[in-house]
Design a protein around this motif. Structure first.
Motif, PDB file in Angstrom:
ATOM      1  N   ILE B 423       0.862  -1.189   0.000  1.00 40.93           N
ATOM      2  CA  ILE B 423       0.000   0.000   0.000  1.00 40.93           C
ATOM      3  C   ILE B 423       0.892   1.231   0.000  1.00 40.93           C
ATOM      4  O   ILE B 423       1.880   1.290   0.741  1.00 40.93           O
ATOM      5  N   SER B 424       0.536   2.188  -0.830  1.00 44.87           N
ATOM      6  CA  SER B 424       1.360   3.400  -0.813  1.00 44.87           C
ATOM      7  C   SER B 424       0.725   4.430   0.110  1.00 44.87           C
ATOM      8  O   SER B 424      -0.491   4.627   0.112  1.00 44.87           O
ATOM      9  N   ILE B 425       1.578   5.042   0.936  1.00 45.89           N
ATOM     10  CA  ILE B 425       1.117   6.034   1.916  1.00 45.89           C
ATOM     11  C   ILE B 425       1.638   7.393   1.492  1.00 45.89           C
ATOM     12  O   ILE B 425       2.851   7.599   1.382  1.00 45.89           O
ATOM     13  N   GLU B 426       0.743   8.287   1.229  1.00 37.93           N
ATOM     14  CA  GLU B 426       1.165   9.606   0.742  1.00 37.93           C
ATOM     15  C   GLU B 426       0.597  10.713   1.602  1.00 37.93           C
ATOM     16  O   GLU B 426      -0.401  10.522   2.306  1.00 37.93           O
ATOM     17  N   ASN B 427       1.203  11.882   1.440  1.00 37.28           N
ATOM     18  CA  ASN B 427       0.688  13.121   2.060  1.00 37.28           C
ATOM     19  C   ASN B 427       0.450  12.954   3.542  1.00 37.28           C
ATOM     20  O   ASN B 427      -0.558  13.394   4.074  1.00 37.28           O
ATOM     21  N   ALA B 428       1.405  12.289   4.211  1.00 37.23           N
ATOM     22  CA  ALA B 428       1.231  12.136   5.657  1.00 37.23           C
ATOM     23  C   ALA B 428       1.716  13.404   6.318  1.00 37.23           C
ATOM     24  O   ALA B 428       2.836  13.846   6.093  1.00 37.23           O
ATOM     25  N   GLU B 429       0.842  14.012   7.109  1.00 41.31           N
ATOM     26  CA  GLU B 429       1.285  15.205   7.822  1.00 41.31           C
ATOM     27  C   GLU B 429       0.552  15.332   9.140  1.00 41.31           C
ATOM     28  O   GLU B 429      -0.552  14.809   9.315  1.00 41.31           O
ATOM     29  N   ILE B 430       1.237  16.006  10.065  1.00 45.57           N
ATOM     30  CA  ILE B 430       0.678  16.196  11.394  1.00 45.57           C
ATOM     31  C   ILE B 430       0.710  17.702  11.665  1.00 45.57           C
ATOM     32  O   ILE B 430       1.674  18.381  11.306  1.00 45.57           O
ATOM     33  N   ALA B 431      -0.347  18.237  12.243  1.00 43.83           N
ATOM     34  CA  ALA B 431      -0.422  19.695  12.441  1.00 43.83           C
ATOM     35  C   ALA B 431      -1.102  19.997  13.753  1.00 43.83           C
ATOM     36  O   ALA B 431      -1.944  19.239  14.228  1.00 43.83           O
ATOM     37  N   ASP B 447       7.318  11.126   7.183  1.00 43.05           N
ATOM     38  CA  ASP B 447       7.658   9.965   6.376  1.00 43.05           C
ATOM     39  C   ASP B 447       7.416   8.750   7.265  1.00 43.05           C
ATOM     40  O   ASP B 447       8.215   8.463   8.170  1.00 43.05           O
ATOM     41  N   LEU B 448       6.288   8.069   7.004  1.00 45.19           N
ATOM     42  CA  LEU B 448       5.884   7.034   7.969  1.00 45.19           C
ATOM     43  C   LEU B 448       6.691   5.750   7.838  1.00 45.19           C
ATOM     44  O   LEU B 448       6.556   4.846   8.631  1.00 45.19           O
ATOM     45  N   THR B 449       7.491   5.669   6.800  1.00 44.60           N
ATOM     46  CA  THR B 449       8.244   4.414   6.643  1.00 44.60           C
ATOM     47  C   THR B 449       9.376   4.324   7.635  1.00 44.60           C
ATOM     48  O   THR B 449       9.853   3.247   7.945  1.00 44.60           O
ATOM     49  N   LYS B 450       9.849   5.473   8.157  1.00 42.17           N
ATOM     50  CA  LYS B 450      10.878   5.357   9.185  1.00 42.17           C
ATOM     51  C   LYS B 450      10.481   6.220  10.387  1.00 42.17           C
ATOM     52  O   LYS B 450       9.612   7.077  10.284  1.00 42.17           O
ATOM     53  N   ASP B 451      11.107   5.956  11.517  1.00 44.41           N
ATOM     54  CA  ASP B 451      10.797   6.719  12.726  1.00 44.41           C
ATOM     55  C   ASP B 451      11.239   8.156  12.561  1.00 44.41           C
ATOM     56  O   ASP B 451      12.309   8.418  12.015  1.00 44.41           O
ATOM     57  N   GLY B 452      10.405   9.043  13.036  1.00 40.46           N
ATOM     58  CA  GLY B 452      10.781  10.449  12.890  1.00 40.46           C
ATOM     59  C   GLY B 452      11.064  11.072  14.239  1.00 40.46           C
ATOM     60  O   GLY B 452      10.920  10.434  15.285  1.00 40.46           O
ATOM     61  N   ALA B 453      11.488  12.299  14.211  1.00 40.77           N
ATOM     62  CA  ALA B 453      11.774  13.012  15.460  1.00 40.77           C
ATOM     63  C   ALA B 453      11.033  14.335  15.452  1.00 40.77           C
ATOM     64  O   ALA B 453      11.596  15.384  15.720  1.00 40.77           O
ATOM     65  N   LYS B 525       5.383  15.671  28.317  1.00 44.11           N
ATOM     66  CA  LYS B 525       5.807  15.167  27.017  1.00 44.11           C
ATOM     67  C   LYS B 525       5.088  13.859  26.713  1.00 44.11           C
ATOM     68  O   LYS B 525       5.114  12.920  27.506  1.00 44.11           O
ATOM     69  N   TYR B 526       4.452  13.832  25.534  1.00 47.01           N
ATOM     70  CA  TYR B 526       3.772  12.617  25.090  1.00 47.01           C
ATOM     71  C   TYR B 526       4.477  12.089  23.861  1.00 47.01           C
ATOM     72  O   TYR B 526       4.732  12.844  22.919  1.00 47.01           O
ATOM     73  N   GLU B 527       4.772  10.812  23.828  1.00 46.12           N
ATOM     74  CA  GLU B 527       5.322  10.200  22.612  1.00 46.12           C
ATOM     75  C   GLU B 527       4.191   9.825  21.683  1.00 46.12           C
ATOM     76  O   GLU B 527       3.143   9.371  22.131  1.00 46.12           O
ATOM     77  N   ILE B 528       4.449  10.010  20.377  1.00 47.34           N
ATOM     78  CA  ILE B 528       3.398   9.716  19.390  1.00 47.34           C
ATOM     79  C   ILE B 528       3.796   8.474  18.608  1.00 47.34           C
ATOM     80  O   ILE B 528       4.928   8.373  18.128  1.00 47.34           O
ATOM     81  N   GLN B 529       2.837   7.553  18.495  1.00 47.02           N
ATOM     82  CA  GLN B 529       3.117   6.323  17.743  1.00 47.02           C
ATOM     83  C   GLN B 529       1.926   6.056  16.833  1.00 47.02           C
ATOM     84  O   GLN B 529       0.774   6.185  17.250  1.00 47.02           O
ATOM     85  N   SER B 543       5.173   3.106  13.422  1.00 46.48           N
ATOM     86  CA  SER B 543       6.268   4.084  13.435  1.00 46.48           C
ATOM     87  C   SER B 543       6.113   5.069  14.578  1.00 46.48           C
ATOM     88  O   SER B 543       5.001   5.482  14.928  1.00 46.48           O
ATOM     89  N   ASN B 544       7.239   5.387  15.196  1.00 43.37           N
ATOM     90  CA  ASN B 544       7.270   6.425  16.241  1.00 43.37           C
ATOM     91  C   ASN B 544       7.459   7.760  15.552  1.00 43.37           C
ATOM     92  O   ASN B 544       8.523   8.028  14.985  1.00 43.37           O
ATOM     93  N   ILE B 545       6.431   8.550  15.580  1.00 49.92           N
ATOM     94  CA  ILE B 545       6.468   9.804  14.818  1.00 49.92           C
ATOM     95  C   ILE B 545       7.334  10.841  15.526  1.00 49.92           C
ATOM     96  O   ILE B 545       8.080  11.569  14.905  1.00 49.92           O
TER      97      ILE B 545
END
Lengths: 116, 691
Positions: B423-431, B447-453, B525-529, B543-545
C-alpha cells in the motif's frame, strides 16, 4: 388491724383452697402435677435462653413449644376426664386418654423435626 | 429505499453463503505417513488384540510404510494360534485371517481346513448380523489366501435372505431380530456381508434380490448429511450411538464399494456426493485416535481402489497471491491418497471479489500445466486484479481419451484466495491547529516508513490533526483494518485513538479541550506512535512519529486519577492481589460447663414429677391381670416407648422420610393394640360402674 385481717383472710383462703384441692380425684391430681412439670421445664428453658442468647432459635422454640404443647394437651385431657364436667359426660375417659397420647405423639414428631 | 436495502441484504446473505462453502482440502501426504508411525505404536512388539493389529497393519500398508518385519513374529504367533485352535470365536478368526492376508504367516497344512469348516458352521448357525459378517467375510478371505481349499456356502440364497430380513425400510440394518434399534454402521457391515455372499455363491442370484438391495442402498443414501463446506457424511440417528460419524461413514463406504465390486458396477451415488464423502475424510486432518485413523485411511483407499468412481481432489499449496512478488498461483490435482491424476485441464471459471459479488474479475482462464512438478499454475493476472479477498471457482475438465478407471470430480471447487500487495502512503502530515479559527499553528510532513523526530507543542485550547492517504497498487481507495494513534505520557499512561478512513483520505482530529479529562489532566511530554495494518497489506507499519508537549490545566479535586502504571510492562500478566474472603463469623456458643449445668437443672422437674407421683400414691393396680388383656396393655406401652425411641433416632440420625415410614407402621400397630387395651379397660370400668 386491717393488715392482719387481710393476711388472715389470705391464709384462710389458702387453707380452703388447699382442702378443696385435696378433695379432687387422684387422676386429676396426676394430670395437674404433669402440667406443673411441663411448665416449670419451659420456664427453665426460657431462663437459659435469657442467659446465653437465642442462637439456635429453632431449638429454643421447639423445646419451649414442646413443653407448652404437652401442658395444653394435658389440660384438655383434664377437662375431658373430669367427671364434674357435664359437657363431656358421654365421652369415655379412655377415649380422651387415647386422644391425648395421639396428639402428644404428633406434637413430638413435629418438635423433633424442628429441633434440628 | 426499502427495495434497495433489501437487495443489498440479499446480496450480503448470498455472499456469506458462497464464502461459507469455500474451503481447501489437502490429499493424504507425508505428514500423514509420519503421524501414522506415532499413532500405531505396538506395545512390547505386538498389539493388544488382533483387531488392533489388523487396523494398524492395514493402515500402514495403504500408506506404503513397511513395518512388517518388526512385528511379524509375535503377531504371526497369535494368528497361527487362533487359526489352529478349534475354539476361537468367529471375530478372532476373522481378524486373524485379515492379519494373515497382510503378513502372510506360515499356517501349515491342517490349519485352513479347520478354520474353514468352523466358519462354514458359523454361517449355518448364524442369527445375529455380526455372526454373519465375521463368518462370511472370513470365508471370502480364506478363499483368497488358501486357493486350494474348497469353500462352499451351502444355500447362498437362504443366507442372503436371512441377512436381508434384518434390514429396515429406511435402508438401515438391525443387529439382531430381537433388537428393534437400527443402525447405519450395521448397514455398512450388512452390505459387505451381502457382497461376500454374492462372491462366494456358486450360481447367479435372482435379480430381484439384487434389485431390492440396490433400492435399500438408495434409501440409505437419502440419509446422507452435509456440512456447510460441501462435505457429506453418514451418522447414526440416535444420540447415544456407539459409532461416531467417522466410523459410520467408513463402514458405509466399505459396504457400498464391496457391493459395487461384487456386482461390477459403480457406486449408486451421484458424483458430488462421492467427492463430498472423500472431502469429509480429508477434512478430518490427522486423527489422534488409532481407530479414526484406520477408518479414514481405509475409507479413502476404498474410494480410490474402486474402478468406477475414483474421486479427484483439487488442492492449493498456498492460497495467498502476492502482487509484489509476482509468483504464480499453483494448483494440484490428485487422488485422495495423493497418487497421480490422469490427463485433465483445470479452468478458473470465476474470480469473485468479496466487494462486488456479481461481477467476476477473471473469467474462464485455463491454467498451464507444469509436468515436472505436476502442478497447474496461473501466472498472469488481469490489470484490474487488486488486493483483497476473493473466491476463485475452479473447474476440472477430464480429457476425452479413455482411461482405465472412471474418475469423478466436483462440478466446481470454490477456494478462498487472499491477494496482498504494498500500500502506498502519501501526504502524511501532522499539524497543531488553533481551535476557534482553525488556522494552522505548526505543520510537519511525515515519512511514515521510518521513525521520525517530530517535536510539537500544544495547549488545551488547540487541536492536533493527523492525515494521510492510503492507496492500493491499482490506485483504489483503501481502508485498513487497523489504524491506531497512540499517545504515551512520560509516566507510562497510554491513550489510543482510531484514525477514521473515508474514501482515500484518513484523518484524525484530537480536540484537547474535550479530551482533558480523558488525559487525566497530565501535562508533559507525550510520545506519538502510529500503527497501520491490514491482512492484505504487505507493508504494515508501526512508526514512532516523535513527541508532543501538552500543556493542560490543573487537575480539579474530583477528577479521576490516572491508573497506577507499574514499571514492568508485563506485570499486568503477573499475579493479582490476594482476595481475602470474609466468612460468616460463627455464633458465640455458651460455655460447655454452663450447658451441662442447665442439662442437670432441666432434669430436676422430671425428678420432681416422679417424686410427686409417688407421694400421690400412684399405683398400677388396674393393670389387667388376664393374659390377653395384659399382653395388649404391655404391647401398648411398648408401642408408645418404641415411637418415642424412633423419635430419638430421628433426631440423632434418621431423615424424615424413613421416620415417617417407620412411624406409619408403628402407628398402625399402636392404634390396633391401643384400641384393644383401652376398650378392654373401658368395658372393665363399665362393669364396675354397673356392678
Amino acid at each position: 388491724m386491717a393488715r392482719s385481717s387481710t393476711s388472715k383472710d389470705a391464709q384462710d383462703l389458702f387453707h380452703s383452697l388447699r382442702s378443696a384441692y385435696l378433695a379432687t380425684p387422684k387422676n386429676l391430681k396426676i394430670i395437674d402435677l404433669y402440667v406443673c412439670f411441663a411448665v416449670i421445664t419451659a420456664l427453665i428453658q426460657v431462663a437459659y435462653m435469657a442467659l446465653v442468647g437465642s442462637f439456635p432459635f429453632n431449638s429454643f422454640l421447639s423445646g419451649v413449644l414442646s413443653c407448652i404443647g404437652t401442658a395444653v394437651l394435658a389440660v384438655c385431657l383434664r377437662i375431658q376426664v373430669n367427671k364434674e364436667n357435664k359437657e363431656f359426660k358421654d365421652l369415655a375417659p379412655e377415649r380422651a386418654f387415647a386422644d391425648f397420647v395421639l396428639c402428644n405423639l404428633v406434637l413430638h414428631l413435629v418438635i423433633i423435626n424442628f429441633l434440628g | 429505499m426499502m427495495a434497495g436495502g433489501n437487495v443489498r441484504f440479499l446480496v450480503l446473505i448470498l455472499a456469506v453463503a458462497i464464502c461459507g462453502a469455500a474451503s481447501v482440502f489437502q490429499p493424504i501426504s507425508d505428514s500423514h505417513r509420519s503421524a501414522a508411525l506415532d499413532v500405531f505404536v505396538p506395545v512390547d512388539g505386538s498389539y493388544k488384540s488382533l483387531e488392533e493389529a489388523y487396523e494398524a497393519l492395514k493402515t500402514l500398508e495403504i500408506l506404503g510404510i513397511d513395518k512388517k518385519s518388526d512385528l511379524s513374529s509375535k503377531t504371526c504367533e497369535n494368528v497361527v494360534k487362533v487359526l489352529q485352535s478349534s475354539s476361537s470365536t468367529l471375530k478372532d478368526a476373522f481378524y486373524a485371517l485379515n492379519v494373515n492376508g497382510i503378513l502372510k504367516c506360515k499356517i501349515g497344512e491342517a490349519g485352513p481346513k479347520d478354520i474353514v469348516s468352523q466358519l462354514q458352521a458359523g454361517v449355518k448357525d448364524a442369527k445375529l448380523l455380526l455372526d454373519f459378517y465375521y463368518s462370511v467375510r472370513g470365508l471370502v478371505l480364506a478363499k483368497e489366501q488358501f486357493p486350494g481349499t474348497d469353500i462352499s456356502l451351502g444355500d447362498a440364497e437362504a443366507i442372503f435372505r436371512s441377512i436381508k430380513s434384518l434390514s429396515q425400510s429406511d435402508g438401515r440394518w438391525r443387529y439382531s431380530s430381537n433388537n428393534p434399534e437400527s443402525s447405519t454402521f450395521a448397514a455398512g457391515l450388512a452390505y459387505e456381508t451381502l457382497a461376500g455372499v454374492i462372491s462366494l455363491a456358486p450360481s447367479e442370484f435372482d435379480p430381484s434380490l439384487i434389485q431390492s438391495v440396490k433400492t435399500g442402498i438408495l434409501k440409505l443414501s437419502d440419509s446422507i448429511q452435509k456440512y456447510d463446506d460441501g462435505t457429506f457424511y453418514f451418522d447414526e440417528k440416535s444420540v447415544d450411538a456407539s459409532q461416531g460419524p467417522i466410523s459410520t461413514t467408513a463402514s458405509v463406504i466399505r459396504g457400498l464399494t464391496s457391493f459395487a465390486a461384487s456386482e461390477s458396477t459403480g457406486l449408486n451415488l451421484p458424483g458430488d456426493k462421492i467427492v463430498g464423502l472423500a472431502k469429509f475424510f480429508l477434512g478430518v486432518g490427522i486423527p489422534g485416535d488409532a481407530k479414526d485413523f484406520f477408518n479414514q485411511i481405509d475409507a479413502l483407499a476404498c474410494l480410490e481402489d474402486n474402478k468406477f468412481s475414483v474421486p479427484l481432489i483439487l488442492s492449493l499449496p498456498s492460497t495467498v497471491i502476492s502482487l509484489t512478488k509476482k509468483e504464480p498461483l499453483k494448483v494440484k490435482v490428485s487422488t485422495v491418497l495423493g497418487s497421480k491424476a490422469p490427463a485433465l485441464s483445470v479452468k478458473l471459471t470465476q474470480a469473485l471479489s468479496s466487494k462486488s459479488v456479481d461481477s467476476s474479475v477473471i473469467n474462464n482462464q485455463e491454467l498451464k500445466f507444469d509436468a515436472d512438478s505436476a502442478t497447474y499454475f496461473l501466472d498472469s493476472f488481469p490489470k484490474n486484479f487488486d488486493i483483497g479477498k476473493y473466491t476463485f471457482v475452479f473447474k476440472i475438465v477430464l480429457d476425452e481419451s479413455a482411461h482405465e478407471k472412471v474418475y469423478i470430480t466436483e462440478a466446481q471447487t470454490k477456494v478462498p484466495i487472499a491477494a496482498t500487495g504494498a500500500i502506498s502512503i502519501e501526504n502524511a502530515e501532522i499539524a497543531v491547529l488553533d481551535s476557534d479559527i482553525g488556522s494552522v499553528e505548526s505543520q510537519k510532513k511525515l515519512d511514515l516508513t521510518k521513525d521520525g523526530a517530530v517535536s510539537l507543542s500544544a495547549n488545551h485550547l488547540q487541536k492536533l490533526r493527523l492525515s494521510f492517504q492510503l492507496t492500493t497498487p491499482l490506485g483504489n481507495a483503501f481502508k485498513p483494518h487497523q489504524a491506531f494513534f497512540k499517545l504515551k505520557h512520560e509516566s507510562q499512561v497510554e491513550h489510543i485513538f482510531l484514525v477514521k478512513t473515508s474514501g482515500k483520505k484518513s484523518e484524525l482530529v484530537l480536540d484537547f479541550l474535550g479530551l482533558v479529562e480523558k488525559l487525566y489532566y497530565l501535562s508533559g511530554k507525550y510520545e506519538i506512535q502510529l500503527s497501520i495494518g491490514d491482512a492484505s497489506m504487505e507493508n504494515s507499519l508501526l512508526s514512532n512519529i516523535g513527541h508532543i508537549e501538552l500543556d493542560l490545566p490543573e487537575r480539579p479535586e474530583k477528577a479521576t486519577r490516572p491508573p497506577l502504571q507499574s514499571t514492568e510492562p508485563y506485570s499486568r500478566y503477573g499475579p493479582k492481589a490476594e482476595i481475602s474472603h470474609i466468612f460468616r463469623i460463627p455464633e458465640k456458643l455458651p460455655a460447655k460447663q454452663l450447658s451441662l449445668v442447665f442439662l442437670g437443672v432441666i432434669v430436676l422437674p422430671f425428678i420432681g414429677f416422679l417424686i410427686g407421683l409417688t407421694r400421690l400414691g400412684v399405683n398400677i393396680k388396674s393393670f389387667p391381670s388376664s393374659t390377653g388383656s395384659a399382653i395388649s396393655a404391655l404391647l401398648f406401652h411398648c408401642g408408645i416407648g418404641a415411637v418415642l425411641l424412633l423419635y430419638v433416632l430421628f433426631w440423632l440420625k434418621l431423615d424424615l422420610f424413613t421416620t415417617l415410614k417407620a412411624l406409619s407402621l408403628l402407628g398402625v400397630f399402636l392404634l390396633f393394640v391401643g384400641h384393644r387395651t383401652l376398650s378392654q379397660l373401658a368395658s372393665a370400668s363399665n362393669k364396675l360402674k354397673s356392678a
